[in-house]
Design an enzyme around this catalytic site. Structure first.
Site, PDB file in Angstrom:
ATOM      1  N   GLU A 175       7.545  12.121  -8.365  1.00  0.00           N
ATOM      2  CA  GLU A 175       5.974  12.378  -7.942  1.00  0.00           C
ATOM      3  C   GLU A 175       5.649  13.727  -6.953  1.00  0.00           C
ATOM      4  O   GLU A 175       5.368  13.724  -5.805  1.00  0.00           O
ATOM      5  CB  GLU A 175       5.700  11.059  -6.884  1.00  0.00           C
ATOM      6  CG  GLU A 175       5.427   9.780  -7.878  1.00  0.00           C
ATOM      7  CD  GLU A 175       4.890   8.724  -7.014  1.00  0.00           C
ATOM      8  OE1 GLU A 175       4.944   8.637  -5.629  1.00  0.00           O
ATOM      9  OE2 GLU A 175       4.486   7.750  -7.746  1.00  0.00           O
ATOM     10  N   GLU A 231       7.564   4.218 -13.396  1.00  0.00           N
ATOM     11  CA  GLU A 231       7.011   3.177 -12.386  1.00  0.00           C
ATOM     12  C   GLU A 231       5.956   2.457 -12.749  1.00  0.00           C
ATOM     13  O   GLU A 231       4.705   3.235 -13.169  1.00  0.00           O
ATOM     14  CB  GLU A 231       6.870   4.000 -11.134  1.00  0.00           C
ATOM     15  CG  GLU A 231       8.184   4.371 -10.409  1.00  0.00           C
ATOM     16  CD  GLU A 231       8.003   4.976  -9.042  1.00  0.00           C
ATOM     17  OE1 GLU A 231       7.118   4.588  -8.332  1.00  0.00           O
ATOM     18  OE2 GLU A 231       8.747   5.969  -8.590  1.00  0.00           O
TER      19      GLU A 231
HETATM   20  C1  BG6 Z   1       5.816   5.492  -5.738  1.00  0.00           C
HETATM   21  C2  BG6 Z   1       7.098   5.966  -5.408  1.00  0.00           C
HETATM   22  O1  BG6 Z   1       4.871   6.226  -5.098  1.00  0.00           O
HETATM   23  O2  BG6 Z   1       5.486   4.183  -5.418  1.00  0.00           O
HETATM   24  C3  BG6 Z   1       7.999   4.893  -5.083  1.00  0.00           C
HETATM   25  O3  BG6 Z   1       7.805   6.880  -6.352  1.00  0.00           O
HETATM   26  C4  BG6 Z   1       7.262   3.829  -4.155  1.00  0.00           C
HETATM   27  O4  BG6 Z   1       9.130   5.378  -4.238  1.00  0.00           O
HETATM   28  C5  BG6 Z   1       6.306   3.366  -5.018  1.00  0.00           C
HETATM   29  O5  BG6 Z   1       8.232   2.710  -3.695  1.00  0.00           O
HETATM   30  C6  BG6 Z   1       5.522   2.020  -4.436  1.00  0.00           C
HETATM   31  O6  BG6 Z   1       4.932   2.425  -3.310  1.00  0.00           O
HETATM   32  P1  BG6 Z   1       5.156   1.465  -1.976  1.00  0.00           P
HETATM   33  O7  BG6 Z   1       4.577   2.382  -0.835  1.00  0.00           O
HETATM   34  O8  BG6 Z   1       4.626   0.332  -2.306  1.00  0.00           O
HETATM   35  O9  BG6 Z   1       6.748   1.215  -1.983  1.00  0.00           O
END
Ligand code: BG6
Length: 483
Positions: free
Chosen positions: A179, A381
């Site tokens: 990211e 993701e």
């Molecule tokens: C993304 C990241 O922004 O979102 C992860 O690459 C992150 O590292 C994921 O965990 C979800 O975000 P959060 O804050 O809910 O853990």
């Protein structure tokens, strides 16, 4: 419907994590502290603090995380039971180079990832690796100012070379910086710190600082790609961007211009990663602002020689932008890149943490990325952060997570079968519960495997499949035909 008509054969169904959010073992095996090891716990609406060093009396949730460092064999057995074909994780830079500027790597750190990748491969799971997922060595941040310093380009290249030389026979798919475009949001100090090890001093222009660090990271990424190709031309080395879909608030031309501007910010990093040169809108902005972002003679050639093979991206939400000063910088907006003029979307709901839920936005984004770059796409993701209740019999009925994932996979399927998008894989985020990045909480869970640990670090760390575990197993075995 025949299973092969849904997703291509060999489609990479998997799960994603990042080293610092699950490994723990923050000082084990010669590992040095990273920028995440000085992050305290926050909560929804309560930012995490960065302490100067690791301070007694503070609670740092990533220090132990969910102890994957010691339990990875047990966890991989569960991943194999689920039928994962790949597992996306990252290499903790400070396990390999504890300070970051050493000339020789830490052998114990290298051995850990050998063991991890060997265990995955023995279970038929392909490792997919991000070189830097929000965790450079703390020393580089404190002594060099992180990616403000051009020296970091060399340190990162050395790290990349060591990793790729060591693991290229075990890891085919790589990504350089997780990211990378998150730091476009300079409203919150978290992103520049975790992406680049940078803090902004009073009186500095945060955007100029961000673009300078970003330029060094783009160079570092391009050099890593070139190194990877030199070591093994069969590797696939991608970028990784946060790709929340952007919608214009209305067809008012002013809103459309705000939307276009927001897309420039969203796609600045991948535009360089893919095309190997700066987009004209960015060069014009630097000129207009009088910013020196550190571009030197010869940099163009470095960028051109290190363009990526595919686009890895995260998708959690969509955002709406409007041409108005009346901004609504809620957490969803902060997470999605601090877009100016972001407003709530009345047509969709949000998670408990305020993240908009928009499955159709995923199909939209897949099309946008395909049209803009025409490269293979990899959703590395996607997921639903929520509180899970453990029933008296120990079960976790996470039906809302199943619904979220089902709807997103359905849109992903339409993008492939109806729109012809070249999608190579899908790794939902936090396949096993882990520490939330933005808040440091445990209770914001994404996993299909429950981990007994709470926000304060209490719990047995016992693992337990949730309902989504069996559901996803079936999705994979039907190659996405049966959701
Ligand atoms: C993304 C990241 O922004 O979102 C992860 O690459 C992150 O590292 C994921 O965990 C979800 O975000 P959060 O804050 O809910 O853990």
């Amino acid at each position: 419907m025949s299973t092969s008509s849904v997703f291509p054969d060999g489609f990479l169904w998997g799960g994603a994590v990042a080293a610092h959010q699950l490994e723990g073992g923050w000082d084990a095996g010669g590992k040095g502290p990273s920028v995440v090891d000085v992050l305290t716990a926050g909560a929804h609406g309560v930012p995490r603090r960065v302490t100067e060093t690791v301070e007694p009396g503070e609670f740092y949730p990533n220090h132990e995380a969910v102890d994957f460092y010691h339990r990875f064999r047990e966890d991989i057995a569960l991943f194999a039971e689920m039928g994962l074909r790949c597992f996306r994780t990252s290499i903790a830079w400070s396990r390999i180079f504890p300070r970051g500027d050493e000339s020789e790597p830490n052998q114990e750190g290298l051995a850990f990832y050998d063991d991890l990748f060997d265990e995955l491969l023995a279970r038929g799971i392909e490792p997919v690796v991000t070189l830097s997922h929000f965790e450079m060595p703390l020393y580089l941040a404190r002594e060099y100012g992180g990616f403000r310093s051009r020296e970091l380009v060399d340190f990162f290249e050395r790290f990349a070379r060591v990793c790729i030389e060591r693991y290229h026979s075990k890891v085919r798919y790589w990504m350089t910086f997780n990211e990378i475009n998150n730091q476009m949001n300079t409203e919150s100090p978290l992103f520049l710190w975790t992406n680049s090890g940078v803090t902004v001093a009073a009186g500095e222009d945060a955007q100029e600082v961000m673009y300078r660090a970003g330029h060094h990271e783009l160079l570092a990424s391009a050099r890593a790609v070139a190194v990877g190709r030199e070591i093994d031309p069969d590797l696939q080395i991608g970028c990784m961007i946060s790709s929340a879909t952007i919608y214009p608030y209305s067809c008012d031309p002013a809103d459309m211009m705000a939307y276009q501007r927001a897309n420039h910010d969203r796609f600045f990093f991948p535009d360089v990663h893919v095309r190997g040169r700066y987009p004209r809108y960015a060069l014009k902005e630097f000129e207009r602002q009088g910013w020196d972002v550190g571009i030197r003679d010869g940099d163009e050639a470095i960028l051109a020689a290190g363009t990526v093979d595919y686009i890895g991206f995260s998708y959690y939400m969509s955002v709406v932008v409007r041409a108005t000063e009346d901004t609504d910088l809620d957490e969803a907006n902060v997470v999605s890149g601090g877009l100016k003029g972001a407003v709530a979307n009345p047509y969709i709901s949000t998670t408990e943490w305020g993240w908009p839920i928009d499955p159709v936005g995923l199909r939209f984004t897949l099309n946008v990325l395909q049209e803009r770059y025409d490269l293979p796409l990899f959703i590395v993701e996607n997921g639903f952060g929520a509180v899970d209740e453990v029933a008296p019999d120990g079960a976790v009925h996470d039906q809302a997570r199943i619904a979220y994932l089902r709807e997103h996979i359905e849109q992903m399927r339409l993008a492939v079968t109806e729109d012809g998008v070249n999608l190579i894989g899908y790794t939902p985020w936090g396949i096993i519960d882990l520490v939330s990045f933005t808040t440091g909480e445990m209770k914001k869970r994404y996993g299909m495997i429950y981990v007994d640990r709470d926000n304060e670090g209490n719990g047995t760390l016992e693992r337990r499949p949730k309902d989504s575990f069996a559901w996803y197993k079936h999705v994979i075995s039907s190659n996405g035909a049966d959701l």
